[in-house]
Structures are given as structure tokens and as C-alpha cells.
Design an enzyme around this catalytic site. Structure first.
Site, mmCIF file in Angstrom:
data_model
loop_
_atom_site.group_PDB
_atom_site.id
_atom_site.type_symbol
_atom_site.label_atom_id
_atom_site.label_comp_id
_atom_site.label_asym_id
_atom_site.label_seq_id
_atom_site.Cartn_x
_atom_site.Cartn_y
_atom_site.Cartn_z
ATOM 1 C CE LYS A 155 -4.665 -2.112 0.148
ATOM 2 N NZ LYS A 155 -4.449 -1.458 1.790
ATOM 3 C CB SER A 182 -1.110 0.003 1.302
ATOM 4 O OG SER A 182 -1.868 0.928 1.387
#
Length: 399
Positions: free
Chosen positions: A330, A305
Site C-alpha cells: 500500500k 501502510s
């Protein structure tokens, strides 16, 4: 008078028509105009959920609180999205999440090793840091007891204890240091440790002084701590920096922008796109360190992330060499939306794209390929070996 009577009569005649019409449309919402149909159906569905919770609460053979049923219904609604990154956070969980993590000990992260515990990280301003413990040191004894043959859990339990009490460690110096193999004794006073967001250290590799800055999470204000650690290392005279993002699962996108801006002077950091919010291009905010200072980013499969946003920006801008393994992959980001019961929804609200246009998740909420490092560490990236590879790579760039 006559006019008033006529109005009353007309109203009486109209009421049955309205009642029948309402009953008809209630059973046939498809016949309503679009804007009314959506509002009617949504309200009807909400009433059905409330009705079901009420029936279960009143009729189930064992008492069930309406609060627990409401929480379960929200959890079920989020689960129906089939999105591993979206969650319902209960009020209790949210309160615990917002409390800083703490534990009792000396302030180190350790890993198992045949002869004891290998120090992976020393927290800044901790008892271990003040005592001179370093990453790569091997703890071989605690209070006169040898650790060889003990499980890591048993060995760690010997170091933990009540705040204010002392523990005597036998420590073998890091194998890359000048005192390799020498065992020293350190008496350290235990304390209650608030796990820091940032840890930093200085190491000399191949006669080159290098700085290490490790970030645990992209929480609010993390950029300030990273900035301080970087400036402290540069003030100490390091000739290059390792930015350690191993096992960093991400956090706030805004913090990713600010932290990347510590190292990148201008240009795009990340682009975000969502259904309910406009496309945003987050740019470097200025004030970066000199681009002549070489950098390495150390990553692993737990780098995700916001960590990947920063790593990809450094890679796309050719600002740092990425060392480690493929990152998590991600390509979406979440937003925490508070609820009236004190809990919150953490739901996926958009996708992000790197400066070169990559979506590291491959699109959607499935795990993607992530970032491919320029220097691969196929085994042991989560041990001091991974850090050694990063330091050697950086030393070669800094000479």
C-alpha cells in the site's frame, strides 16, 4: 425630487434586464466568468442533491429518513472514487471505532492445531501472562476435557466465560523450550480484557536471550507503548529484538515516524506527497536504541501502510533483516476528516515514498508488490513457525 424619480425609473427598467440575464446565465453557466462559473455550478449541484433527497423522503411509497438518505449519498460519492482505501464512516461506526476493543477471556491469541489450540500471542498484563503461558504453548485440555477433535471455535468457547470465574488448562510446553513435551496444569481466572496495542516476550534460542515486541496497530500513543516494551526487554538482558508486525494494517503516519525513530538514529523515515498538502520529509526524531543491537522485522501479507513505512525504513537503512512473506503493498495514506453529523470521511490524500524512493503500491490506489523479505517464510508465517524462523535468524545475528 426629480433626481430620485429618475433613479427609481432606472431601477425599474434595470430589474427586468437583470431577471432575464439571470435566467439566461442560470441556463447557460458556461457563459459565466471562470471563478463565478465554478461557484455557481457547485452550488447548483449541491441544490440538486438536496432536492433529490427531499423528493425521495417526501414521495417514496415507504417512509425513509433524510438522515439515512444523506448517509447513502455520501457513501455513493466516496464509492465513485473507486478507491478501496477511502470510506465514509457513519457516526455509529466512528463511535465504535474509537472505543477500545475488549473481550472476556484469559488474554491470548490462539490458532487451530490438530491436538488443541496453539498460543500465538500472550497479551501483556493479562491473566494468561501472569499464569506463565507462553507463545508456542499448546493448550490440549480445558476443565478436564481434551481438545483433540474439536473445532477451534468450540475449543475457544470452552476457555471463554464470565469474568471472575476460573478455567483449568492443560498445557504442553512450547516445542523450542527446555520442557518440550511436558504437560502442566494452569488455573487461570477469567477477566474482561482490553486488547493491548503492544505485547512482548523473552525467549532463549540457541543459548541466546532474545526479545519479541509485537505491535497490533499504529494508534495514537502506540510509540510510547513500543518504547516501554523495548526498554523492558533490553533491561532484561536480551541481545536482539524481533519486531512483529504481522497482521498490522497500519494507522497514523506520525506514529510510524516515532516508532521507526526508536530504532533508527537519523535520516529519512518516509516522504509524503499529496495534492492539497505540500511534500513532507519525516525524519528520525532521535533517541534511538544502540545500532549494535541486532533486529529482525517479522511481516506477512497483512502488514500494510504504516507497518510498511516502518519496515521499509528499517530495510533501507540496513537496520533490520526482514523475515516473512511479501507485505500488502500500500503506497498511499488516508486522512480522517470529521463531518458535522458526527461521522467522518477517511479519504486518500497522498502517496508515501520510502527512504530509497520506493512507492510500495506502485503508484495510485491499487495494491502493489509490497516489501520483499530477505528471509522468506512461504508457509506458516502466521503460526509460531514464522516466529521460530525470525528468532533463529536473529540468534544467528546476535551470536
Amino acid at each position: 425630487m426629480f433626481s430620485a424619480s429618475r433613479r427609481t425609473l432606472a431601477l425599474l427598467l434595470l430589474l427586468p434586464v437583470l431577471l432575464v440575464g439571470g435566467l439566461w446565465l442560470g441556463g447557460h453557466p458556461d457563459d459565466l466568468p471562470g471563478f463565478l462559473r465554478s461557484a455557481f455550478v457547485a452550488d447548483q449541484q449541491t441544490r440538486v442533491v438536496d432536492e433529490a433527497i427531499g423528493r425521495i423522503s417526501s414521495d417514496y411509497y415507504r417512509p425513509v429518513s433524510p438522515g439515512s438518505l444523506s448517509g447513502a449519498s455520501i457513501t455513493g460519492a466516496v464509492a465513485s472514487l473507486h478507491d478501496r482505501f477511502s470510506h465514509y464512516i457513519t457516526p455509529q461506526e466512528l463511535n465504535q471505532f474509537n472505543s477500545p476493543p475488549h473481550f472476556t477471556g484469559i488474554g491470548v491469541a490462539v490458532g487451530p492445531q490438530k491436538r488443541g489450540l496453539l498460543v500465538a500471542r500472550v497479551f501483556d498484563s493479562s491473566p494468561a501472562s501472569r499464569a506463565g503461558l507462553k507463545p508456542g504453548d499448546l493448550i490440549v485440555g480445558v476443565d478436564g476435557r481434551k481438545l483433540e477433535g474439536l473445532s477451534s471455535e468450540s475449543a475457544t468457547a470452552l476457555i471463554k466465560g464470565q469474568p471472575g470465574t476460573d478455567v483449568l488448562l492443560e498445557v504442553e510446553a512450547a516445542h523450542s523450550g527446555p520442557a518440550h513435551g511436558a504437560v502442566r496444569k494452569l488455573r487461570i481466572t477469567r477477566a474482561t480484557i482490553s486488547e493491548p496495542v503492544v505485547a512482548s516476550a523473552t525467549k532463549t534460542v540457541h543459548a541466546v536471550k532474545l526479545g519479541i515486541v509485537a505491535l497490533a496497530t499504529f494508534s495514537l500513543g502506540a510509540h510510547g507503548e513500543v518504547q516501554e516494551a523495548v526498554e523492558r526487554e533490553l533491561h532484561a538482558g536480551v541481545r536482539g529484538l524481533v519486531f512483529d508486525l504481522r497482521a498490522n494494517g497500519g494507522g497514523l503516519v506520525e506514529e510510524a515516524q516515532l516508532i521507526a525513530s526508536i530504532f533508527i538514529s537519523k535520516g529519512t523515515i518516509v516522504t509524503t506527497r499529496g495534492r492539497s498538502q505540500p511534500t513532507q520529509v519525516l525524519l528520525a526524531t532521535g533517541g534511538a536504541i544502540a545500532p549494535s543491537i541486532p533486529m529482525v522485522v517479522l511481516v506477512d501479507s497483512g502488514t500494510a501502510s504504516a507497518s510498511e513505512i516502518v519496515t521499509a525504513a528499517l530495510q533501507d537503512h540496513h537496520r533490520a533483516t526482514v523475515v516473512g512473506t511479501h507485505t500488502f503493498g500500500k503506497g498511499v495514506f488516508q486522512q480522517e476528516e470529521p463531518l458535522s453529523n458526527g461521522g467522518a470521511l477517511e479519504i486518500t490524500v497522498g502517496e508515501y515514498f520510502t527512504p530509497s524512493g520506493r512507492n510500495l503500491g506502485g503508484g495510485g490506489v491499487k495494491q502493489g508488490a509490497g516489501i520483499t523479505p530477505e528471509v522468506a517464510v512461504p508457509h506458516g508465517v502466521d503460526t509460531p513457525h514464522g516466529l521460530d524462523v525470525a528468532l533463529s535468524t536473529l540468534a544467528a545475528k546476535a551470536r
